[in-house]
Design a protein around this motif. Structure first.
Motif, PDB file in Angstrom:
ATOM      1  N   THR A  74      -2.253  49.001   0.568  1.00 56.06           N
ATOM      2  CA  THR A  74      -2.194  47.791   1.386  1.00 56.06           C
ATOM      3  C   THR A  74      -3.247  46.779   0.969  1.00 56.06           C
ATOM      4  OG1 THR A  74      -1.301  49.000   3.278  1.00 56.06           O
ATOM      5  CG2 THR A  74      -2.362  46.892   3.727  1.00 56.06           C
ATOM      6  N   ASN A  75      -4.492  47.224   0.879  1.00 52.34           N
ATOM      7  CA  ASN A  75      -5.569  46.292   0.557  1.00 52.34           C
ATOM      8  C   ASN A  75      -5.398  45.660  -0.818  1.00 52.34           C
ATOM      9  OD1 ASN A  75      -6.853  46.632   2.969  1.00 52.34           O
ATOM     10  ND2 ASN A  75      -8.459  47.983   2.204  1.00 52.34           N
ATOM     11  N   ARG A 101      -2.457  43.120  -0.795  1.00 52.26           N
ATOM     12  CA  ARG A 101      -2.842  41.907  -0.066  1.00 52.26           C
ATOM     13  C   ARG A 101      -3.843  41.103  -0.880  1.00 52.26           C
ATOM     14  NH1 ARG A 101      -2.262  41.172   5.253  1.00 52.26           N
ATOM     15  NH2 ARG A 101      -2.782  39.039   4.607  1.00 52.26           N
ATOM     16  N   LEU A 147      -0.007  39.107  -1.992  1.00 45.02           N
ATOM     17  CA  LEU A 147       1.206  39.391  -1.232  1.00 45.02           C
ATOM     18  C   LEU A 147       0.914  39.225   0.258  1.00 45.02           C
ATOM     19  CD1 LEU A 147       1.671  40.947  -4.017  1.00 45.02           C
ATOM     20  CD2 LEU A 147       3.315  42.331  -2.729  1.00 45.02           C
ATOM     21  N   SER A 148       1.874  38.679   0.979  1.00 44.29           N
ATOM     22  CA  SER A 148       1.691  38.480   2.412  1.00 44.29           C
ATOM     23  C   SER A 148       1.828  39.801   3.148  1.00 44.29           C
ATOM     24  CB  SER A 148       2.743  37.497   2.938  1.00 44.29           C
ATOM     25  OG  SER A 148       4.043  38.076   2.855  1.00 44.29           O
ATOM     26  N   ALA A 149       1.389  39.802   4.395  1.00 44.50           N
ATOM     27  CA  ALA A 149       1.522  41.010   5.208  1.00 44.50           C
ATOM     28  C   ALA A 149       2.987  41.400   5.345  1.00 44.50           C
ATOM     29  CB  ALA A 149       0.886  40.779   6.582  1.00 44.50           C
ATOM     30  N   GLU A 150       3.859  40.417   5.456  1.00 43.83           N
ATOM     31  CA  GLU A 150       5.292  40.704   5.587  1.00 43.83           C
ATOM     32  C   GLU A 150       5.843  41.311   4.305  1.00 43.83           C
ATOM     33  OE1 GLU A 150       3.822  37.853   6.313  1.00 43.83           O
ATOM     34  OE2 GLU A 150       3.927  37.961   8.516  1.00 43.83           O
ATOM     35  N   GLU A 151       5.430  40.805   3.147  1.00 42.89           N
ATOM     36  CA  GLU A 151       5.890  41.360   1.872  1.00 42.89           C
ATOM     37  C   GLU A 151       5.440  42.805   1.700  1.00 42.89           C
ATOM     38  OE1 GLU A 151       6.169  37.806  -1.370  1.00 42.89           O
ATOM     39  OE2 GLU A 151       4.167  38.150  -0.512  1.00 42.89           O
ATOM     40  N   VAL A 152       4.184  43.060   2.032  1.00 40.88           N
ATOM     41  CA  VAL A 152       3.668  44.424   1.905  1.00 40.88           C
ATOM     42  C   VAL A 152       4.394  45.352   2.863  1.00 40.88           C
ATOM     43  CG1 VAL A 152       1.644  45.901   2.196  1.00 40.88           C
ATOM     44  CG2 VAL A 152       1.413  43.661   1.100  1.00 40.88           C
ATOM     45  N   SER A 153       4.627  44.897   4.082  1.00 41.48           N
ATOM     46  CA  SER A 153       5.332  45.720   5.069  1.00 41.48           C
ATOM     47  C   SER A 153       6.736  46.057   4.591  1.00 41.48           C
ATOM     48  CB  SER A 153       5.394  44.984   6.413  1.00 41.48           C
ATOM     49  OG  SER A 153       6.101  45.742   7.360  1.00 41.48           O
ATOM     50  N   ASP A 190      -5.286  51.802   3.819  1.00 44.18           N
ATOM     51  CA  ASP A 190      -6.334  50.843   4.120  1.00 44.18           C
ATOM     52  C   ASP A 190      -7.688  51.311   3.650  1.00 44.18           C
ATOM     53  OD1 ASP A 190      -4.632  49.020   5.416  1.00 44.18           O
ATOM     54  OD2 ASP A 190      -4.595  50.331   7.164  1.00 44.18           O
TER      55      ASP A 190
END
Length: 397
Positions: free
Chosen positions: A361-362, A365, A369-375, A391
């Motif tokens: 994740t870190n 990001r 990449l946006s939080a939505e893309e990573v999700s 994380d």
């Protein structure tokens, strides 16, 4: 993020894939302060057991992102990491990186300053480039087994240290750092290739020069490699000592401490190969008379190039290695310290290996990449977060 130190601090390297020498190259760069992001296959998460994390020396000091490179979204995510990197390294077989979509052209089209390092056994190009192989195959083809084998005896297969690690991975690290230095003035990256065959050949410069000299002189002499005064000998306790009394001064001291000065089998032209069996027999019998550590006491102040052959555990405990800090504690396991040593920018003790995907994740990001893309990548299974939930902070160094 954890503070990093060392001469390569400030550089970011993406380790695209590969085991053995590619991973060792990544370790070398991380040891010297580079931020190395290791892309792991999602399925490899199970390999990172507690024992692996504690003792997985070559994977230490990295951040780990688990990405499925068999899917287009995974390739796109990997390329986003490459966009902000100074270098990328891979150890796939020839053509695999290109087929996946993370080859040098694809990466450097997006990031022209990128140094792209790759490592193979046979090399990219040549009639054997597509063949499978392992350490003994590569080293043997490069001529690296014969010089360390006695005449008429089978060559001992190397243990993965001579070609893969000692040659190719080390040369790739040197090549990547050299290309990064050149890119500072030119503004352009380039592809750096190291093969085991090429690298072993380069490491044999001294042996090749000696062979050429013997051929030119038309004499059957040897520099001492595999000679009885350059060999290992079993002692009374079943352990061994290493003898490397090549020069006359050391050879004289060797005979003196063994009580063999003037022995008819050991005086005269000691480089005459015809005399070697008799010389070796005498030395073999003498060393069998005492235990290894007794011989070490005999030669403690002799400066005769005689030393103990140690196990890894014994090496870790030896007074010289302890005094120099050759080994350090990394996450509860004893591992080799970073090398070489630097007077002004010494590297810190490396951090241990982390679970595959521990930093997914870190890192993503941080690559933009946006939080939505990573999700979405996590939900689809293209990216996998490790046991820490993705994380985890940067691997400690």
């Amino acid at each position: 993020m954890t503070h990093r130190s060392g001469p390569l601090r400030g550089l970011t390297v993406v380790e695209l894939g590969g085991v053995g020498p590619a991973a060792f190259c990544g370790m070398l760069l991380a040891d010297l302060g580079a931020r190395v992001v290791q892309i792991a296959r999602p399925g490899s998460a199970a390999v990172f057991s507690d024992a692996h994390l504690r003792f997985g020396v070559v994977n230490r000091g990295r951040e780990s992102v688990a990405i499925d490179l068999s899917r287009p979204e995974g390739v796109a995510a990997a390329l986003r990491l490459v966009d902000g990197a100074d270098a990328a390294i891979e150890g796939f077989r020839p053509g695999v990186a290109e087929r996946i979509g993370v080859g040098p052209d694809a990466c450097r089209e997006r990031n022209p300053r990128l140094v792209y390092g790759r490592i193979t056994g046979w090399g990219h190009g040549g009639p054997w480039s597509d063949r499978a192989g392992h350490e003994a195959n590569y080293v043997g083809l490069a001529g690296g087994l014969a010089p360390v084998s006695r005449a008429g005896e089978p060559a001992a297969p190397p243990a993965g240290q001579h070609g893969d690690i000692g040659a190719a991975a080390t040369f790739l690290a040197l090549g990547v750092v050299s290309a990064l230095l050149e890119a500072r003035s030119s503004g352009e990256g380039q592809v750096v290739e190291a093969s085991v065959v090429d690298s072993v050949a380069a490491r044999m410069a001294l042996a090749i020069g000696a062979a050429a000299a013997r051929a030119a002189d038309r004499v059957e002499r040897d520099t001492g490699a595999n000679a009885p005064f350059g060999d290992t000998y079993r002692c009374a306790d079943g352990r061994f000592v290493a003898v490397a009394a090549i020069e006359e001064t050391f050879y004289s001291r060797l005979l003196g401490r063994l009580g063999l000065t003037g022995h008819p089998a050991l005086v005269g032209d000691r480089f005459d190969r015809a005399r070697w069996p008799g010389m070796r027999q005498v030395l073999t019998e003498v060393f069998l008379a005492r235990a290894r550590d007794e011989w070490c006491e005999v030669f403690a102040d002799a400066d005769a190039c005689v030393s103990p052959v140690l196990t890894v555990e014994e090496a870790m405990a030896h007074e010289h290695n302890r005094a120099r800090g050759v080994y350090v504690d990394v996450g509860g396991s004893v591992q080799p310290a970073p090398t070489p040593r630097f007077s002004r920018t010494p590297p810190a003790t490396p951090g241990p290996a982390v679970p595959a995907g521990a930093n997914s994740t870190n890192v993503l990001r941080g690559a933009g990449l946006s939080a939505e893309e990573v999700s979405a990548l996590l939900s689809s299974g293209v990216v996998v977060a490790g046991p820490t939930g993705g994380d985890g902070g940067r691997a400690a160094t």
